[in-house]
Design a protein around this motif. Structure first.
Motif, PDB file in Angstrom:
ATOM      1  N   LEU A 166       0.875  -1.169   0.000  1.00  0.00           N
ATOM      2  CA  LEU A 166       0.000   0.000   0.000  1.00  0.00           C
ATOM      3  C   LEU A 166       0.914   1.221   0.000  1.00  0.00           C
ATOM      4  O   LEU A 166       1.064   1.915   1.008  1.00  0.00           O
ATOM      5  N   ALA A 167       1.527   1.464  -1.142  1.00  0.00           N
ATOM      6  CA  ALA A 167       2.511   2.541  -1.233  1.00  0.00           C
ATOM      7  C   ALA A 167       2.742   2.890  -2.692  1.00  0.00           C
ATOM      8  O   ALA A 167       2.266   2.213  -3.603  1.00  0.00           O
ATOM      9  N   PHE A 168       3.460   3.981  -2.886  1.00  0.00           N
ATOM     10  CA  PHE A 168       3.905   4.413  -4.203  1.00  0.00           C
ATOM     11  C   PHE A 168       2.734   4.528  -5.182  1.00  0.00           C
ATOM     12  O   PHE A 168       1.820   5.301  -4.963  1.00  0.00           O
ATOM     13  N   ASP A 169       2.752   3.725  -6.268  1.00  0.00           N
ATOM     14  CA  ASP A 169       1.759   3.876  -7.321  1.00  0.00           C
ATOM     15  C   ASP A 169       0.538   2.975  -7.157  1.00  0.00           C
ATOM     16  O   ASP A 169      -0.290   2.893  -8.070  1.00  0.00           O
ATOM     17  N   THR A 170       0.394   2.328  -6.001  1.00  0.00           N
ATOM     18  CA  THR A 170      -0.821   1.565  -5.737  1.00  0.00           C
ATOM     19  C   THR A 170      -2.018   2.512  -5.790  1.00  0.00           C
ATOM     20  O   THR A 170      -2.023   3.551  -5.124  1.00  0.00           O
ATOM     21  N   LEU A 171      -3.026   2.186  -6.576  1.00  0.00           N
ATOM     22  CA  LEU A 171      -4.181   3.067  -6.690  1.00  0.00           C
ATOM     23  C   LEU A 171      -5.048   2.991  -5.444  1.00  0.00           C
ATOM     24  O   LEU A 171      -5.319   1.906  -4.914  1.00  0.00           O
ATOM     25  N   GLN A 172      -5.475   4.158  -4.971  1.00  0.00           N
ATOM     26  CA  GLN A 172      -6.411   4.197  -3.853  1.00  0.00           C
ATOM     27  C   GLN A 172      -7.791   3.752  -4.341  1.00  0.00           C
ATOM     28  O   GLN A 172      -8.238   4.171  -5.414  1.00  0.00           O
ATOM     29  N   PRO A 173      -8.482   2.921  -3.556  1.00  0.00           N
ATOM     30  CA  PRO A 173      -9.835   2.538  -3.951  1.00  0.00           C
ATOM     31  C   PRO A 173     -10.794   3.723  -3.913  1.00  0.00           C
ATOM     32  O   PRO A 173     -10.578   4.685  -3.182  1.00  0.00           O
ATOM     33  N   ASP A 174     -11.822   3.654  -4.736  1.00  0.00           N
ATOM     34  CA  ASP A 174     -12.903   4.646  -4.736  1.00  0.00           C
ATOM     35  C   ASP A 174     -12.446   6.051  -5.118  1.00  0.00           C
ATOM     36  O   ASP A 174     -13.052   7.040  -4.731  1.00  0.00           O
TER      37      ASP A 174
END
Length: 447
Positions: A266-274
């Motif tokens: 859960l860092a860098f370019d991981t897309l945030q949900p919603d």
């Protein structure tokens, strides 16, 4: 694999700990510089005033639990910037904000007199003075040692130091708050997501020592309140200080599965949900996490028109549909002022991937809060703008954003987070502890 190679290279090439300043330089924090490193004096034109301590006490009309009354509510707009007179002011605008004005003829900036309202507790000033001669970058700039509270590098020598000042700035000791977020599409449609949130800061707590930090900045938790179909889902994050040494830990409770799962990343370019794909994990709070994927350059300091003292959009009872207009936040609720900001450029290192190959950050000299970010793709095209609309939470005291936005120019859409006008105000005295931010606590709450 690429990340492992990057970490190895950083280890091999790690420089010796740096960037203490000598006592003579540090003494400037009691002289020509403010306690956090800004310039005490205003500008020559008189359009930026001297720093006089900021809003360090609640104003008379404030009562605990209120949405903070606007201390500048009776002021009039000095001038307006829009697509028609943009050329006159473009030198003072982040390029992303200039693009927003150019592409949206209905958008405008209401510019008000400048107030240097940022303030922090005296102990944060004392810690910052200590840090000036003791805090050091370590692990190739991916960690900080020698500091437990305060701004680590009030007289920055590099872009990495400046971004660490933002990441480690004072935001209180613990907070409970309920806010809403929305991804507003090009046609103006959106759905609100309501989150119940808690933060417990380890860095910056009164009395804490560097040895007691245990490589931890803070603990964070949220649970979804609405809509009903998502209600009950939750997330816990344990935020590390040096995320190359030890990545942040995160667990999610999925209401449908009724179980807690450890998230692998859960860092860098991981897309945030919603967020409709508009926000990556490291865009929360304008920037967070390890700086190791970017090369950082301290460009210098400029006088810029930036969001500031955004009390109007913070007030209680404003309908969210009044704030969330098609294409942009309602400009009639926003306030811009002329402030000195540090400009920092981050360029993606070879071997790493990210939607934003370059970012230009504008950091407030008085608080180290990032106020705006220009976002570029791999072809060096300007593709977006982030803004933080801050206020002085003078009851703490603490200076931070009340609303954050991300504009996607190609999609003609934006994401907004922090809508709290119809919720209870932030509780900076919430009874929280590290035990509230574990997978076990998440499981108990989910059941």
């Amino acid at each position: 694999m690429l990340r492992s190679i990057g970490v190895l290279l950083l280890t091999v090439c790690a420089f010796s700990a740096q960037a203490k300043v000598d006592p003579v330089q540090a003494n400037r924090l009691n002289g020509d510089l403010t306690p956090l490193g800004g310039e005490r004096k205003g500008n020559a034109a008189g359009t930026i005033p001297d720093w006089d301590g900021g809003l360090a006490q609640p104003i008379p009309s404030y009562k605990p639990g209120m949405h903070h009354p606007d201390p500048y509510a009776n002021e009039s707009v000095q001038y307006t910037v829009n697509s028609k007179n943009l050329a006159q002011y473009q030198a003072q605008l982040p390029l992303g904000l200039k693009t927003l004005l150019e592409t949206n003829p209905d958008y405008y900036l209401r510019v008000f007199p400048t107030h240097r309202s940022a303030a922090a507790p005296q102990r944060i000033y004392d810690s910052t003075r200590y840090n000036a001669t003791n805090a050091e970058l370590i692990s190739g700039g991916n960690g900080v040692q020698g500091a437990a509270a305060g701004i680590p590098f009030p007289i920055p020598q590099s872009g990495q130091e400046a971004i660490w000042n933002h990441v480690m700035r004072y935001r209180g000791e613990q907070i409970h708050f309920v806010t809403n977020q929305a991804a507003v599409l090009s046609n103006g449609a959106y759905n609100l997501l309501k989150l119940d949130r808690d933060i417990y800061f380890r860095y910056g707590r009164e009395g804490i020592t560097p040895g007691e930090l245990d490589n931890t900045l803070f603990f964070y938790k949220y649970s979804v309140v609405a809509p009903a179909k998502l209600s009950g889902s939750a997330l816990v994050v344990q935020e590390t200080l040096d995320q190359v040494l030890s990545i942040r830990k995160a667990w999610r409770f999925n209401r449908g599965e009724r179980r807690v799962r450890r998230l692998p990343m859960l860092a860098f370019d991981t897309l945030q949900p919603d967020t409709n794909g508009m926000a990556t994990a490291d865009m929360v709070d304008s920037y967070n996490g390890a700086p190791d994927r970017y090369d950082w350059k301290l460009v210098g300091k400029k006088e810029m028109l930036v969001p500031y003292n955004s009390y109007a959009v913070h007030q209680k009872g404003i309908p969210y549909e009044t704030i969330l207009q098609a294409k942009s936040i309602n400009p009639e609720l926003l306030r811009y002022e002329l402030h000195r900001v540090w400009v920092v450029e981050a360029s993606l290192r070879k071997g790493f991937s990210h939607p934003y190959a370059k970012r230009r950050f504008y950091l407030d000299e008085d608080s180290w809060q990032i106020l705006a970010v220009d976002l570029y793709d791999k072809d060096d095209n300007l593709v977006g703008l982030q803004e933080s609309h801050p206020i002085s939470y003078y009851d703490v005291p603490m200076f931070g954003s009340t609303l954050e936005t991300i504009y996607d120019f190609a999609g003609k859409r934006y994401f907004a987070d922090g809508l709290d006008n119809n919720e209870m105000m932030y509780d900076f005295n919430a009874k929280l502890g590290p035990g509230d931010f574990t997978p076990q606590a998440l499981r108990r709450e989910g059941n």
